[in-house]
Design an enzyme around this catalytic site. Structure first.
Site, PDB file in Angstrom:
ATOM      1  N   GLY C 223       0.805  -1.220   0.000  1.00  0.00           N
ATOM      2  CA  GLY C 223       0.000   0.000   0.000  1.00  0.00           C
ATOM      3  C   GLY C 223       0.839   1.271   0.000  1.00  0.00           C
ATOM      4  O   GLY C 223       2.074   1.230   0.107  1.00  0.00           O
ATOM      5  N   HIS C 224       0.168   2.386  -0.053  1.00  0.00           N
ATOM      6  CA  HIS C 224       0.874   3.672  -0.129  1.00  0.00           C
ATOM      7  C   HIS C 224       1.610   3.989   1.176  1.00  0.00           C
ATOM      8  O   HIS C 224       1.138   3.669   2.249  1.00  0.00           O
ATOM      9  CB  HIS C 224      -0.046   4.825  -0.517  1.00  0.00           C
ATOM     10  CG  HIS C 224      -1.302   4.993   0.263  1.00  0.00           C
ATOM     11  ND1 HIS C 224      -2.234   5.945  -0.049  1.00  0.00           N
ATOM     12  CD2 HIS C 224      -1.807   4.315   1.320  1.00  0.00           C
ATOM     13  CE1 HIS C 224      -3.234   5.859   0.799  1.00  0.00           C
ATOM     14  NE2 HIS C 224      -3.012   4.883   1.633  1.00  0.00           N
ATOM     15  N   ASN C 225       2.782   4.596   1.003  1.00  0.00           N
ATOM     16  CA  ASN C 225       3.586   5.071   2.132  1.00  0.00           C
ATOM     17  C   ASN C 225       4.138   3.968   3.015  1.00  0.00           C
ATOM     18  O   ASN C 225       4.621   4.230   4.113  1.00  0.00           O
ATOM     19  CB  ASN C 225       2.792   6.079   2.975  1.00  0.00           C
ATOM     20  CG  ASN C 225       2.433   7.294   2.145  1.00  0.00           C
ATOM     21  OD1 ASN C 225       1.295   7.470   1.724  1.00  0.00           O
ATOM     22  ND2 ASN C 225       3.425   8.098   1.843  1.00  0.00           N
TER      23      ASN C 225
END
Lengths: 322, 322, 322
Positions: C223-225
């Protein structure tokens, strides 16, 4: 890119307390924002992070105005997280290069597909015969939309998504599997987002239906004849087996799995990693996850779990005795 | 498309009771079929749905003939679900447009790959050096078959499938991972179906083997040196770790996970969502899923589960006392 | 291909006991190796397989030299499994055909992407604007690297991988979801491997970061980050939710799932199939898997599990009584 605070409130509303000519060159969370960045307090529980934030400006709710103004510049808006979302949209719009051709020359679009002139088809996409793609919809690179599937307006399909592969249908015949041809399609409403490498299978007879406003993350499997109600959001690696009927305004956590032919009411929230093996007819929050532990403890508990029914019988026997 | 009942029994056999000139324009389940649609009673337990079905004609087993005829037109066949499967095949065959070129011009097929002239390679596929693809096999759009892999006859590979990526093999070397080149291939038998975005890795030294008649759904991971026995069917999001040896005629439910180096006997059925952590040497039905519950109940039970071994000890102590 | 034992030790070191002119035409495990194949004893626990192996030569550790030499030819090296890995690399290097063009003509590479001249871009890849790809990195067929993402040196990306799709970010707004544009990128270090159809999302504001030496198997969602520390290895079908912070030198088993915003310390090992719902701040081995059982036993135990908290209360009551 640089944006003046004055231009932001001009575009998005909200009440600016501070210098409208101050420029920001990025967005960042409270903890890491620099004086040239804009931040936001999306959740009042994070209020303690506010005083020490170095952000050039912070978006806050009216209730946090005094605390925010004591620190420095702020924009007051009723829903700071939503306001922040709109700043990201503004930022994206202003920083994006002029768009290329509506249909990338490397895409393979069947002459009998109907692609709205305002839709965009990315590099190396495949759009088959009889597909309809609505206005403003964007297919990023390497998306497949198979024969006869319909995609509404303002949808975004991320790379590798496959819409309209055959549902998994076979009839047993003396030990071998005989194909049930999948004669239905996939109908996707408006404002639907579909993540990278996510698959939505075509229906066996009727269509698989994804209603307006549904958001699907990456690597999700949606089986044939599923219906997902409007504005439901599903996180990555989830699986929805065939003919499941998912209500509107549900949230389904990552890697959750919904068995086939089940019904989920509107407003059901399924925790990540849960396995839904029965219909859920009342809104609410549902979970079913084996708690993680150090391996030695887990081994002991898992071994006892395999004797749990017997343990219950032993408790019963004790209760009779005493 | 319209099809006369007479043409259907002419093509597929079965005993028609009713007007051979009656035309149907689609297939549908008993509950939703209209008078211009053909339906079927695949399971005697659904007999109660029969009398009120509006279907123009219903496929039934001999035992249900009287009930079906009382309602209206019917086709009697020994295995109605199988008969229905064949009607879908007939329907598909008759409604499909004439096929395009055997190898789509946008596909990238290595000159040293051998593609049988009756095989079909879809748009934007990649077929690498040394690949063999058998007669009648169909690669839908955007499939990759990597170097040296062999695919049998009459297989279907759905969009985004990746056959022959490197198995996941690394040797630890002072804290870093050193690549073990994957020198084996993938051998896929006849009549195998492979779902969208499913991955089958090449073997480390020997080949990964998928036997005849295996059916794999979407988003399945098959590790290096796995063997899947003939006619085994595996539902979406499942994972088969490296060197697992899966028998013939097994069914593996969605999102089930099979650890590496395990053996599953022929005829093993694994429930969806189960984690197989040991070999299963006897046919049968196996499960291991945390039951879903409302979140508050789950939290209490999960917390107790982390103390389960101690609870067992407490029961033991009580048993000694009484 | 045939390789002389003498050439192998010349290239890779190690002590050959046997005929340097002996040729091998393949690599195989001890049990199946033929007299024309090279094998290895990677684990002293498999010593019992050595005497009967028909391998033409066996790679062994110094401690196994006597047993190996009694059987026949051997190469002695301090880390036989690592030596074996290097033989696979040698084998691959020598058996590979001369490389084609650095960028396959069917790939779509933005003129504003920077691809090092020694990198290789496979068939039907998409490399968007502002991407940087380092020396020696290989994109196999059908990989997408979206706008602005950075990939280091000597990485391998397998078919269907998607780097830099949008993270899954939406703000609720009166029942509908409003997009949070994902303004960050993905930064991938050196010597990273990324499996087939694996997805790594771009960050919301800052970047998603994959550090040097990370190995990701197929069909993984990142996922993001997220940050994944150096030399961590993650097996197939795993999911790492947004903003998780995974340490260095971790191993995460297949289909394991890490919730968002959690921290895993360096040196944490998560068993396959486990669900990580809390941060793990101490290195060690952690598990959480429902044990598989025959279906009838599972059903009884699962039913009791839903009453586990009450069972504990009953035990408590008994303890008070006695």
């Amino acid at each position: 890119m640089q944006l003046r605070l004055g231009s932001i409130v001009e575009a998005l509303g909200g009440e600016l307390h501070g210098d409208p000519r101050r420029e920001v060159d990025g967005l960042a969370p409270l903890e890491s924002a620099t004086p040239s960045q804009l931040s936001f307090l999306g959740n009042a529980r994070l209020l303690s992070l506010l005083p020490s934030s170095k952000a050039g400006c912070v978006i806050v709710a009216p209730a946090q105005f005094e605390a925010a103004r004591a620190r420095g510049d702020c924009i007051v808006a009723p829903h700071p997280y939503l306001y922040f979302a709109r700043v990201t949209q503004l930022w994206k719009r202003l920083s994006s290069p002029p768009a290329g051709p509506a249909i990338h020359p490397s895409a393979v679009v069947d002459p009998e597909a109907v692609v709205h002139p305002t839709a965009r088809i990315g590099a190396l996409c495949v759009v088959e015969r009889g597909v309809h793609i609505g206005p403003g919809t964007v297919l990023k690179a390497r998306v497949t939309v198979a024969e006869g599937c319909v995609i509404g307006d303002r949808c975004t399909l991320h790379p590798g998504a496959v819409i309209g592969a055959d549902g998994f249908g076979f009839a047993p015949n003396a030990g071998v599997w005989e194909k049930i041809e999948q004669l239905g399609g996939v109908r996707i409403g408006n404002d639907v987002d579909i993540g990278a490498n996510t698959c939505i299978d075509r229906g066996a007879l009727a269509d698989t239906v994804i209603e307006d406003g549904v958001k699907l993350d990456n690597l999700i499997q949606v089986g044939h004849n599923v219906r997902i109600g409007r504005n439901t959001a599903i996180a990555g690696c989830a699986g929805i087996a065939g003919s499941a009927n998912i209500g509107a305004h549900c949230t389904i956590g990552g890697a959750a799995m919904i068995l086939g032919h089940l019904t989920l009411a509107d407003g059901v929230n399924i925790s990540a990693g849960s396995f839904v093996s029965r219909s859920i007819l009342k809104p609410g929050h549902y979970s079913g996850i084996f708690p993680i532990d150090d391996n030695a403890s887990w081994e002991k508990n898992a071994a006892t779990l395999k004797q749990l029914h017997k343990l219950r019988d032993r408790v019963k026997a004790l209760e009779k005795k005493t």
